[in-house]
Design an enzyme around this catalytic site. Structure first.
Site, mmCIF file in Angstrom:
data_model
loop_
_atom_site.group_PDB
_atom_site.id
_atom_site.type_symbol
_atom_site.label_atom_id
_atom_site.label_comp_id
_atom_site.label_asym_id
_atom_site.label_seq_id
_atom_site.Cartn_x
_atom_site.Cartn_y
_atom_site.Cartn_z
ATOM 1 N N ASP A 164 0.866 -1.175 0.000
ATOM 2 C CA ASP A 164 0.000 0.000 0.000
ATOM 3 C C ASP A 164 0.908 1.232 0.000
ATOM 4 O OD1 ASP A 164 -2.160 1.644 -0.072
ATOM 5 O OD2 ASP A 164 -3.158 0.837 1.682
HETATM 6 C C1 BGC Z 1 -5.100 3.256 0.238
HETATM 7 C C2 BGC Z 1 -5.280 2.220 -0.833
HETATM 8 C C3 BGC Z 1 -5.200 2.863 -2.196
HETATM 9 C C4 BGC Z 1 -3.880 3.581 -2.324
HETATM 10 C C5 BGC Z 1 -3.675 4.233 -3.666
HETATM 11 C C6 BGC Z 1 -3.862 4.113 -0.003
HETATM 12 O O1 BGC Z 1 -3.819 5.183 0.863
HETATM 13 O O2 BGC Z 1 -5.020 2.612 1.496
HETATM 14 O O3 BGC Z 1 -6.514 1.586 -0.665
HETATM 15 O O4 BGC Z 1 -5.358 1.897 -3.184
HETATM 16 O O5 BGC Z 1 -3.815 4.584 -1.332
HETATM 17 O O6 BGC Z 1 -4.552 5.271 -3.871
#
Ligand code: BGC
Length: 754
Positions: free
Chosen positions: A291
């Protein structure tokens, strides 16, 4: 030097082309192409394939954009990035793809990622809302539409479905998942994967799904986003892992790790999760992405001393791609040169990324996702808006309807429409909707206006703002209410009040909305409350005092139409809650599939003396039961359940059991009912929940009609993870419960024998 590279690229292309014409199987051919490519890659090119930065259109996390990361063209040309996320647009992505394919040394195509959580430009209901439809076909179709639209705009890698089970409505991201139940959550997860990935990943309108956030991200202490997760392995396997597993089994091409630590080890470097469970037990062969900066955040977790250690532990655990931390790019080449990391570990990760690109058809047709013509034609097409309307009306849950106040007549003389969400478009798109345009959704006001007779007057009054404490608009709203035959109030949360980083310690109506509701209630007019929100709210006062309450969640582009369908009876509500609504925030976590305890209190001990009741598992100030249980939802029809039967009193492990029930529509209107089957294993070597959803059927039952429904249970439905985490079924008595929600069921018993 440059010429040598080009010559090499040319040779390689010929090689790749020729191998694709051989007679080997497609899998072998693909593997051969990948191995050949990896064998000529420099260390820097390899880490480039693992480096996934955000693009320049919008951000979904904290970052300070450096001059370097803004120079995408140069980075792409140098093979330093595997793709970009949060970029879209056919022309724009084609331009970047061209640089990668035609100007980088090896011509490896780019991935374009995005969070298409609930629709692209045609915005679908929030995922939690869609889960309330219990309509897997409609959910799959919604994901399909999202894929058709986003792939036309260049996106080939979707950071969805989010399948985190959550039992805590304070957690803002509960809106992104399918609620609290592992069984329903698993079916929804698989449906979404099928929808995003379509028939074949290589199709121009399919995108890679990314099941997230692995794992147990939905269980942070206190419901506070990003907080610590600590739970038994039994709970993990029984409750939290099933939807990820279902998504993997449905073929999800990728998995995203989660921000949280799990039992002391951050998920991004968690070998138990990534190796033992994901790859070994589930046989996942796809690509794992971190993530946002979660590799770097292991320093803050206090799990690693520096970014070298972070990179090493993450890649060795099986996190293939680094989203936003820049650690693989900057540290891994030297780590390999210094023998701190085996090149084989790096190569494995690179191969998985290349395989993904190959499966997406990018090597053969790098521009297939960047189709300007399709972008014009497919986005917000009539069919897509129709699908959005369909799932939106199916997602609505009728919570209360005293004296059949709803549906309203279309020719009422005067309706007052009051509330901060009544004439609002932007918030209809909901959280995690970066592509939906603010002016597009149909507001509640517009939806209602489109249905009423020409003689009906709808008076709109905002009443208050969503958050602040001003009561300045109350008087106008009260005056409008006094003039009306019926008052409709649209209350709830704004889009940013749920989603990432949007935890709340209090889940009441925000601002002065409750006070506004009470002021309107004082007028004595019949009130219909339309709730717009992304999580369960605490609604005790409302439930006691307001005759009609409709949970409309956040329904996306067609919100107003769907709501109006239900309000005026063009659609008979059929949704059921995928998550428990507590009475008070202090009951959290409150969920239907809890354990019994040794001192249970479910009201049946009321006759006991107060002294005896003290020593029961209960609150002094509120019942244990929730306000609205899991699986609950009313209809304009009424259904009566009768004659629950099992095909045998005893069942062998090799046999299956038929459970039948009669459901009668005792009303004068046709309606759909979600008939739910729950099981309880009465005695087992590890205690079992008081009930667990095992099956359901959503059926249309005509007015006055009686239908007999049959469910088939087999050994798998009776099995659970024992203390050794083995999936077993143990002989003994089972209670089977069938009904229209998790609390009101008909029950019978059967026995499992060896
Ligand atoms: C979130 C993810 C997301 C990623 C990209 C993160 O902060 O937890 O769910 O896919 O950002 O946007």
């Amino acid at each position: 030097m440059r010429r040598e590279w080009i010559a090499l690229t040319a040779l390689l292309s010929i090689y790749i082309f020729s191998t694709s014409c051989s007679t080997e199987s497609n899998t072998d051919k693909a593997q051969y192409r990948i191995d050949s490519l990896v064998s000529v890659m420099t260390l820097e090119e390899k880490v480039g394939q693992l480096n996934f930065p955000v693009g320049d259109l919008f951000n979904t996390g904290p970052t300070v954009r450096t001059a370097e990361s803004a120079r995408f063209d140069e980075q792409i040309r140098a093979g330093k990035i595997t793709g970009l996320f949060n970029v879209h647009g056919a022309a724009y992505t084609a331009r970047l793809q061209k640089i990668a394919v035609e100007e980088s040394r090896l011509g490896i195509p780019l991935l374009f990622g995005a969070d298409v959580i609930h629709g692209f430009k045609t915005v679908m209901p929030l995922p939690l809302a869609e889960a309330a439809s219990w309509d897997l076909q409609a959910i799959e179709q919604s994901a399909r539409v999202a894929a058709i639209e986003s792939t036309a705009a260049g996106i080939n890698f979707n950071f969805a479905p989010m399948v985190d089970i959550s039992r805590d409505p304070r957690w803002g991201r509960i809106s992104e998942g399918a609620g609290e139940d592992p069984y329903l959550g698993s079916l929804v997860a698989a449906a979404r994967v099928r929808g995003f990935q379509g028939q074949s990943l290589a199709d121009a309108n399919s995108m890679a799904a990314c099941v997230k956030h692995f794992a147990a991200y939905g269980a942070p202490f206190g419901g506070r986003d990003y907080n610590t997760v600590d739970m038994s392995l039994l709970s993990l396997h029984e409750t939290y892992l099933p939807p990820y597993k279902a998504a993997v089994e449905a073929g999800s091409a990728t998995v995203m790790t989660s921000f949280n630590e799990l039992n002391g080890v951050p998920a991004t470097a968690n070998k138990y999760l990534l190796q033992e469970v994901l790859r070994k037990q589930w046989g996942f062969q796809g690509m794992v992405v971190s993530d946002w900066q979660s590799i770097g955040e292991m320093l803050e977790h206090g799990y690693v001393a520096d970014s070298i250690q972070a990179g090493k532990l993450a890649i060795e655990a099986g996190t293939d791609m680094d989203m936003m931390a820049d650690i693989y790019l900057k540290k891994i080449p030297d780590m390999v040169r210094n023998k701190q990391l085996k090149v084989e570990v790096l190569d494995e990760a690179v191969k998985r990324v290349l395989k993904l690109k190959m499966d997406l058809g990018l090597f053969d047709n790098p521009y297939q996702y960047s189709d300007v013509e399709r972008e014009k034609k497919d986005i917000r097409s009539e069919d897509n808006l129709k699908a959005a309307h369909d799932i939106a009306k199916k997602s609505i849950v009728l919570l209360k309807n005293e004296n059949a106040l709803l549906p309203l007549k279309k020719d009422l003389k005067k309706i007052a429409l009051i509330g901060p969400l009544a004439n609002n478009k932007e918030d209809m798109n909901g959280s995690w909707s970066f592509f939906g345009e603010a002016q597009h959704p149909i507001s509640i006001l517009e939806g209602l206006q489109s249905k009423v007779s020409s003689t009906t007057k709808i008076t709109y009054a905002q009443g208050c703002n969503l958050y602040d404490n001003s009561t300045a608009l109350f008087n106008e709203a009260v005056a409008a209410a006094k003039q009306a035959d019926v008052v409709i109030m649209a209350l709830g949360e704004s889009a940013p009040m749920n989603g990432e980083g949007a935890s709340r310690s209090d889940i009441n109506l925000p601002g002065v909305q409750q006070a506004l509701l009470e002021a309107i209630h004082q007028t004595g007019k019949p009130i219909v409350v339309l709730l717009l929100n992304g999580r369960p709210l605490t609604l005790q006062w409302m439930d006691l005092n307001i005759p009609a309450i409709v949970e409309t969640w956040t329904l996306g582009s067609q919100a107003g139409l769907a709501v109006a369908d239900v309000v005026f009876g063009d659609y008979n509500p059929s949704g059921k809650l995928p998550v428990t609504f507590p009475r008070t925030v202090g009951q959290i976590p409150v969920f239907y599939n809890h354990k019994h305890t040794g001192r249970a209190y479910q009201g049946e001990h009321e006759k006991e003396s107060l002294k005896d009741r003290v020593y029961r598992s209960r609150y002094r100030d509120v019942p244990n039961s929730p306000l609205y249980p899991f699986g609950y939802g009313l209809s304009y029809s009424t259904f009566e359940y009768s004659n629950l039967q099992v095909s045998a009193a005893k069942l062998k492990k090799s046999e299956s059991l038929e459970v039948s029930i009669e459901v009668t529509n005792t009303s004068a209107v046709d309606g759909e009912e979600v008939v739910q089957l729950y099981l309880r294993d009465k005695v087992a070597s590890v205690t079992r929940p008081v009930k667990e959803l095992k099956d359901f059927q959503k059926v249309l039952i005509k007015a006055g009609e009686k239908k007999t429904l049959t469910f088939t249970l087999d050994i798998n439905d009776l099995s659970f993870y024992n203390a050794d985490l083995k999936w077993v079924a143990e002989p003994g008595q089972f209670e089977v419960m069938v009904g229209g929600n998790s609390q009101e069921t008909l029950n019978t018993l059967f026995e499992l024998i060896e």
